[in-house]
Design an enzyme around this catalytic site. Structure first.
Site, PDB file in Angstrom:
ATOM      1  N   PHE A   1       0.842  -1.194   0.000  1.00 53.44           N
ATOM      2  CA  PHE A   1       0.000   0.000   0.000  1.00 53.44           C
ATOM      3  C   PHE A   1       0.876   1.242   0.000  1.00 53.44           C
ATOM      4  O   PHE A   1       2.048   1.185   0.382  1.00 53.44           O
ATOM      5  CB  PHE A   1      -0.895  -0.001   1.247  1.00 53.44           C
TER       6      PHE A   1
ATOM      7  N   GLN B   1      -8.914  14.433   4.034  1.00 53.60           N
ATOM      8  CA  GLN B   1      -8.220  13.749   2.944  1.00 53.60           C
ATOM      9  C   GLN B   1      -9.114  13.654   1.702  1.00 53.60           C
ATOM     10  O   GLN B   1     -10.270  13.241   1.796  1.00 53.60           O
ATOM     11  CB  GLN B   1      -7.826  12.332   3.376  1.00 53.60           C
TER      12      GLN B   1
ATOM     13  N   HIS C   1      -9.422  11.910  -1.992  1.00 53.76           N
ATOM     14  CA  HIS C   1      -8.910  10.829  -2.825  1.00 53.76           C
ATOM     15  C   HIS C   1      -8.859  11.342  -4.256  1.00 53.76           C
ATOM     16  O   HIS C   1      -9.802  11.981  -4.708  1.00 53.76           O
ATOM     17  CB  HIS C   1      -9.819   9.602  -2.716  1.00 53.76           C
TER      18      HIS C   1
ATOM     19  N   LEU D   1     -15.725   5.779  -5.000  1.00 55.36           N
ATOM     20  CA  LEU D   1     -14.273   5.593  -5.026  1.00 55.36           C
ATOM     21  C   LEU D   1     -13.826   4.687  -6.171  1.00 55.36           C
ATOM     22  O   LEU D   1     -14.369   3.611  -6.370  1.00 55.36           O
ATOM     23  CB  LEU D   1     -13.846   4.977  -3.688  1.00 55.36           C
TER      24      LEU D   1
ATOM     25  N   GLU E   1      -7.060   3.171  -5.797  1.00 57.05           N
ATOM     26  CA  GLU E   1      -5.694   3.404  -6.242  1.00 57.05           C
ATOM     27  C   GLU E   1      -5.167   2.238  -7.074  1.00 57.05           C
ATOM     28  O   GLU E   1      -4.285   2.398  -7.909  1.00 57.05           O
ATOM     29  CB  GLU E   1      -4.803   3.524  -4.994  1.00 57.05           C
TER      30      GLU E   1
ATOM     31  N   ARG F   1      -1.473  10.233  -2.496  1.00 54.91           N
ATOM     32  CA  ARG F   1      -2.824  10.758  -2.730  1.00 54.91           C
ATOM     33  C   ARG F   1      -2.885  12.277  -2.774  1.00 54.91           C
ATOM     34  O   ARG F   1      -3.521  12.858  -3.656  1.00 54.91           O
ATOM     35  CB  ARG F   1      -3.758  10.276  -1.621  1.00 54.91           C
TER      36      ARG F   1
ATOM     37  N   HIS G   1     -12.629  12.028   1.154  1.00 58.57           N
ATOM     38  CA  HIS G   1     -12.548  10.595   1.402  1.00 58.57           C
ATOM     39  C   HIS G   1     -12.476  10.257   2.888  1.00 58.57           C
ATOM     40  O   HIS G   1     -13.070   9.286   3.330  1.00 58.57           O
ATOM     41  CB  HIS G   1     -11.319  10.047   0.686  1.00 58.57           C
TER      42      HIS G   1
ATOM     43  N   ARG H   1      -3.671  10.437   6.512  1.00 64.82           N
ATOM     44  CA  ARG H   1      -3.795   9.034   6.883  1.00 64.82           C
ATOM     45  C   ARG H   1      -3.221   8.127   5.796  1.00 64.82           C
ATOM     46  O   ARG H   1      -3.390   8.377   4.613  1.00 64.82           O
ATOM     47  CB  ARG H   1      -5.262   8.671   7.088  1.00 64.82           C
TER      48      ARG H   1
END
Lengths: 557, 322, 295
Positions: A113, A226, A228, A238, A241, A272, A337, A372
């Site tokens: 990730f 945040q 996205h 969403l 990614e 991001r 997000h 985050r």
């Protein structure tokens, strides 16, 4: 009167984990939730849950990645605790029955990730949240817990310096009900619907956050929101990614692969905040498509790869945008997000009010700081949900009997009934749309003082108009309209806190990007924003960031 | 310029205890064809009538809130686009889900649905003989994982329950969702009560399934409940043989075909119903025999019956005398 | 046009009239039916409940027989169609293949997976354009309102029948229109007839059948028509019991698909075995100006 030792508000992962911990401690526990527990937004989480359990990985690396990811605003002591708990919390969930993806040897599979030094994200296909939510709900079923399902939190009763109970609205029967509690846990999730361009569910309206705030609890770091980079146009759903991970590329209206300009090395796979800022710049400088979006192209990957590796993305694009990614680009733009901020707590979930606890996205410990990392939010719900449940159970054991009066109920009910009695006024959904467009326009990814000022003034105007909110629906059963009026008031309060914090913070850190202050300013701003409710508007103060081992460095990926 | 279509919605409105009977209210808009039905309903709520009661939350087919009946199909409103519905039906008729009482407008009381879910003991039951490894996840082979890896896709929306004719005819039947969930526990290597679960579900539960596959057609997440129910039936027979009329029938049918390669209808009825059951069926049998006398005769054996028997012998455990 | 004819068990026994009508219609339309006395039962949705692999193997043998002759299968039963198609689908899974291939080898055959399973309904609607069929109609079924009743396994699971909407098909209704009759659209047309549990929970099964007949009747149907002999048993042979369950006299004639087609193409009722029904079709025949000859 209804009375319980511990009342948990919200039934997502954090709420259910808290309820489980409190029940296991022997307390009489109730859950109050406006949705059936299995409909909670935790179920929408896709990617996975971080735990440094692999032989080549280490808890220290997870801690470091999280500290760095937070842009040094996360509390390092909390982050250390958080990362150390990860392994056991994941094993616990496996024992509760979570159906995780597995490696060929039968061990829990892990994937890489963003921002992580090792592949440490344990997952269940692209439905990790759903798999965890089912498992915790199933396990919670083995405990005796009262669930007040489809009840909206209306008011938190705080008297004599401690939380005493709640007033809630029973949607089915259309009645206001009071529940006395020795301890209360707020786990109502985020307030993503402060924006309309959000990946969050319609029900993510920050109910518990706003109500705790009005009852005197402090909110922390609310300006850190945040975005996205790739939310589907219109619906805001969403687009993971993973689409770029598989080789998807972003293009502007001229057909240019613009990320080459913003991140020459990693391009479309930059972090991001970087990609979100790049898309915003392209659109602002006139290189977006009419309607303000860019294209995410997958076509060059070929039908087979797209349909096998990005099955959900195909479904979403086809079902929700009418676009087939095999043949056409997906229209995307950044969308809200996640909220790093929330009700200020410590690692035990304790808030600024005795007997009041909070966990999950509603809370801010803070471990995410200014930004985050993917895979840390699911972990947060479970680690701190459990801690809040344990702490609330301990408190309830010795706390005096709570006192709630008939006046508490009528004080909470009266203003709502008054909205219902109005012959004329402002529709909740109309006002909500206006709040959302203020936030979408002026409190997005790049922030400048002029826009923030406009937002502040516009919200003040909306605040005045909010006194004219009215509820047309007079039917007692399932007045969705009534719930929406409550929610609209919540997001208005929280929008103000976000804007106030963003105006005050004259630096750029993590998700907060000030055009007029493009650099991080550790000398003046390495501190948490604390917002306290005052009738005239949020009162801001600041609290230090906890350090242990990691000195701030420039954040480069 | 986005192309739009003219959309007519006929939406079920009813408040029990207030309205004397349900009614349909029409709403018309010009909308892009890929508009989800949910968006159209929210538009109605926002622009025309905020009193329309419905459940909704994630708008991305993951929370299961907005299941309803759209042009007579049990579906998620968020996942159903208006274009294809209009092309086929000319309008979009929206009703609340079936098999659950209407609470108001498009909201049903899901208590029966959740009650049926609870009936299957939906949680892992520890196996005292195999305690969970302390501090470690349970190991699983890829084959074990394969059997239930897809099962968490279920979002408990209730579309299958709404579509199920067996549930409609027989309130005892737990419905597709609960049974698909039961399958998830029965095949979980961590569960210690597989046999007890199968025993418990058989009377009145498992064998009422019609395998009409309406649940599988309705499911928005491709959980395929009817196929999981079929799997449960095979597991139930393997675990404890024929204990129910349903399992007796399935096994009798299988044996029947072994004899001739084709069905012997008369004999099958006798095998499944037993002596007393057959006697009870006599009047109906006489009615049918008057029109269809060949039911009394045994059909001829197929050519190549030996091949069929060979297949049985290779794929069945038990010994056969032929 | 030539097919390996797979009549299924019931059309060879209690549903013989279906076989009669199928042969009549095929002759009339120039469809050659090749007999395969080696075909075994499809499993009917029961054998797979006891042993899925066994059921797939039995049907792999059936499919292999047709493949060896270079023919596709023609079925006249929704359930046979569903079960044989299920075998074709399952055999695409390498794990199932690995179990089945050795079995086929033992009986001296193999199956490449090329046999298509086509129900008479699909052949009629796909191979005969409505105009062509219309031209062959000598006795238009004008004025007769017919409720099609598909039978679950002709429609679902959906991905096995990509040309049909599993909950909203039209092929049968289009055919009914081509024959000059008026199709009746009702919810029950895609529902279950109750047959699978007729011997397990008879009351429930009868009730389910009764609901669908009631529904067709409420929508104005003079008659129903089905491409499935198992549905026919539920709807016709047990209609008296269904009436009892739903507390309503139904008196609903139920045609087999090729019987309806045969009537329109000029067949005499006795050529179609119409007197073998439990519920008299006389009323429906009177509507189109035909009378039955007593059996």
């Amino acid at each position: 009167m209804r009375r319980h030792d511990v009342v948990v508000v919200g039934a997502g992962l954090a709420g259910q984990r808290a309820a489980l911990a409190a029940a296991q401690a022997g307390r009489d526990v109730a859950i109050v939730s406006k949705l059936h527990p299995l409909r909670s937004h935790s179920g929408a989480a896709q990617g996975g849950i971080n735990a440094a359990v692999g032989a080549e990985d280490s808890v220290d690396t997870h801690i470091y990645d999280t500290v760095k990811g937070s842009d040094y605003l996360g509390d390092q002591d909390a982050i250390e605790f958080f990362c150390r708990e990860a392994g056991s919390i994941v094993v616990e969930m496996e024992h509760f029955g979570t159906i995780f993806s597995r490696g060929a040897d039968g061990s829990l599979a892990r994937r890489a990730f963003g921002g992580a030094g090792f592949p440490r994200t344990i997952y269940a296909a692209d439905r990790t949240g759903l798999a965890l939510l089912q498992a915790i709900y199933e396990h919670l079923g083995t405990e005796t817990i009262t669930v007040y399902e489809e009840w909206d939190l209306v008011q938190l009763i705080v008297r004599d310096g401690r939380a005493q109970g709640i007033v809630a609205f029973d949607r089915k029967h259309g009645t206001f009900e009071e529940i006395a509690a020795r301890a209360i846990v707020i786990a109502t999730g985020p307030a993503g619907r402060v924006y309309s361009r959000t990946t969050n569910a319609h029900s993510c309206t920050g109910d518990g956050l706003a109500i705790a705030y009005r009852a005197g609890a402090w909110l922390k770091d609310m300006e850190f929101v945040q975005f996205h980079p790739t939310a589907l146009l219109e619906s805001g759903i969403l687009i993971t990614e993973g689409a770029r991970g598989e080789g998807g590329i972003l293009k502007n209206v001229n057909g240019d692969r613009f990320m080459t300009k913003y991140a020459p090395h990693v391009m479309d796979l930059a972090s991001r905040d970087v990609v979100s800022r790049a898309i915003t710049t392209e659109i602002a400088e006139g290189r977006g498509f009419p309607g303000e979006y860019v294209h995410l192209e997958l076509m060059h990957l070929g039908k087979e790869k797209i349909e096998s590796r990005l099955q959900e993305i195909c479904d979403f694009s086809r079902n929700f945008a009418g676009v087939d990614p095999v043949n056409e680009p997906i229209p995307v733009r950044p969308g809200q997000h996640y909220m790093m901020g929330g009700i200020s707590t410590n690692i035990r979930g304790e808030t600024s009010i005795a007997g009041l606890y909070s966990a999950g996205e509603a809370a801010c410990v803070s471990i995410h700081g200014a930004n985050r990392l993917g895979g840390n939010s699911l972990l947060e719900t479970l680690v701190f949900g459990k801690q809040a449940g344990i702490a609330a159970a301990e408190y309830a054991l010795t706390a005096a009997l709570p006192s709630i009066t008939a006046d508490d109920l009528s004080a909470a009910e009266r203003p709502v009934r008054a909205m219902q009695a109005k012959k004329d006024g402002v529709e909740p959904l109309a006002l909500r749309s206006e709040i959302q467009s203020v936030m979408d326009r002026w409190v997005g990814i790049y922030r400048n003082p002029a826009d923030l000022g406009k937002a502040w003034d516009a919200l003040a105007d909306l605040r005045r108009r909010s006194s004219e909110l009215r509820i047309i629906d007079q039917t007692s059963s399932y007045s969705v309209n009534l719930g929406e009026a409550l929610e609209t008031q919540h997001i208005l309060d929280l929008a103000e806190v976000i804007v106030a914090g963003a105006i005050a913070r004259t630096e750029s850190r993590g998700a907060h990007a000030r055009v007029d202050f493009p650099k991080r300013d550790d000398a003046n701003w390495m501190k948490h924003t604390i917002a306290a409710f005052r009738p005239e508007g949020p009162q801001l103060s600041y609290a230090p960031v906890a350090y242990t081992r990691w000195d701030p460095k420039e954040r480069v990926y | 310029m986005v192309e739009t279509v003219h959309a007519t919605f006929q939406v079920y409105r009813f408040t029990p205890g207030v309205d004397s009977s349900p009614r349909y209210v029409s709403y018309e808009f010009d909308l892009p064809p890929h508009t989800p039905v949910l968006s159209a309903l929210l538009k109605i709520r926002q622009e025309i009538d905020p009193t329309l009661a419905m459940r909704y939350s994630c708008r991305s087919s993951i929370c299961g809130s907005c299941a309803m009946v759209i042009n007579s199909k049990s579906r998620l409103a968020c996942q159903t686009q208006i274009g294809p519905e209009l092309a086929r039906h000319g309008r979009i008729v929206i009703d609340p889900m079936r098999n659950q009482p209407v609470a108001r407008d498009l909201i049903v009381d899901q208590k029966p649905f959740w009650h049926d879910y609870e009936r299957i003991d939906p949680h892992l039951i520890a196996d005292p003989a195999h305690p969970m490894p302390e501090g470690q996840p349970n190991p699983m082979t890829p084959e074990q994982v394969d059997r239930f890896y897809e099962t968490p896709r279920c979002i408990a929306c209730g579309a299958c329950y709404s579509a199920c004719p067996a549930k409609e005819a027989d309130p005892e039947f737990p419905g597709p969702m609960a049974l698909a969930k039961l399958y998830r526990f029965v095949v979980d290597p961590r569960d210690g009560a597989t046999r007890e679960r199968l025993l418990k579900i058989q009377p009145g539960g498992l064998w009422t399934c019609l395998r009409c596959h309406l649940c599988t057609a309705a499911c928005p997440k491709d959980v395929r409940p009817s196929e999981r129910i079929r799997d449960l039936k095979e597991l139930a027979i393997a675990a404890q043989g024929v204990t129910e009329a349903g399992s007796r029938h399935a096994v009798a049918f299988k044996e029947n075909i072994y004899e001739r390669g084709l069905l012997n209808e008369g004999k099958l009825a006798r095998q499944t119903l037993g002596l007393a059951g057959t006697a009870a069926q006599l009047p109906q049998a006489m009615r049918i025999l008057r029109k269809k006398p060949e039911l009394l005769k045994s059909p001829p054996k197929i050519e190549g019956l030996a091949e069929v028997r060979k297949i049985y012998e290779m794929l069945e455990d038990e010994e056969r005398s032929g | 046009m030539k097919f390996a004819y797979y009549p299924g068990c019931v059309a060879q026994e209690s549903g013989k009239e279906l076989d009669m009508a199928t042969r009549w219609v095929s002759r009339k339309l120039g469809i050659e039916l090749v007999e395969f006395p080696k075909f075994s039962c499809c499993g009917s949705g029961f054998i797979d409940e006891a042993n899925l692999t066994l059921n797939v193997a039995l049907n792999a043998r059936n499919l292999a027989l047709a493949e060896a002759a270079g023919l596709d299968l023609l079925t006249v039963c929704s359930t046979c169609t569903g079960m044989l198609t299920l075998a074709n689908v399952k055999l695409k899974d390498p794990k199932m293949r690995a179990k089945i291939d050795p079995v086929l080898q033992q009986i001296g055959t193999s199956y490449r997976g090329t046999t298509k399973v086509r129900h008479l309904l699909h052949v009629l609607t796909e191979e005969f354009p409505p105009a062509q069929l219309k031209a062959l109609v000598t006795r238009p079924l004008t004025g007769l309102k017919v409720g099609a009743f598909y039978g679950c396994h002709l429609l679902r699971p959906a991905e096995e029948y990509p040309t049909e909407e599993p909950e909203d098909p039209r092929q049968f209704e289009d055919l009914i229109t081509a024959l000059g009759a008026t199709p009746v659209y009702y919810r029950g047309r895609v529902m279950c007839c109750g047959f699978p549990i007729l011997f397990v929970k008879e009351g429930t099964a009868n009730h389910i059948a009764g609901r669908q007949i009631q529904d067709a009747k409420a929508h104005g149907a003079d008659a129903m028509a089905t491409p499935c002999p198992l549905c026919h048993i539920s709807l016709d042979a047990y209609q008296n019991k269904a009436e009892h369950e739903v507390h309503q006299a139904l008196d609903m004639p139920v045609f087999h698909l090729p019987q309806l087609v045969g009537l329109a193409l000029g067949a005499r009722p006795e050529e179609l075995g119409l007197s073998r029904h439990l519920v008299s079709v006389d009323g429906a025949l009177a509507k189109i100006g035909t009378v039955t000859v007593p059996a």
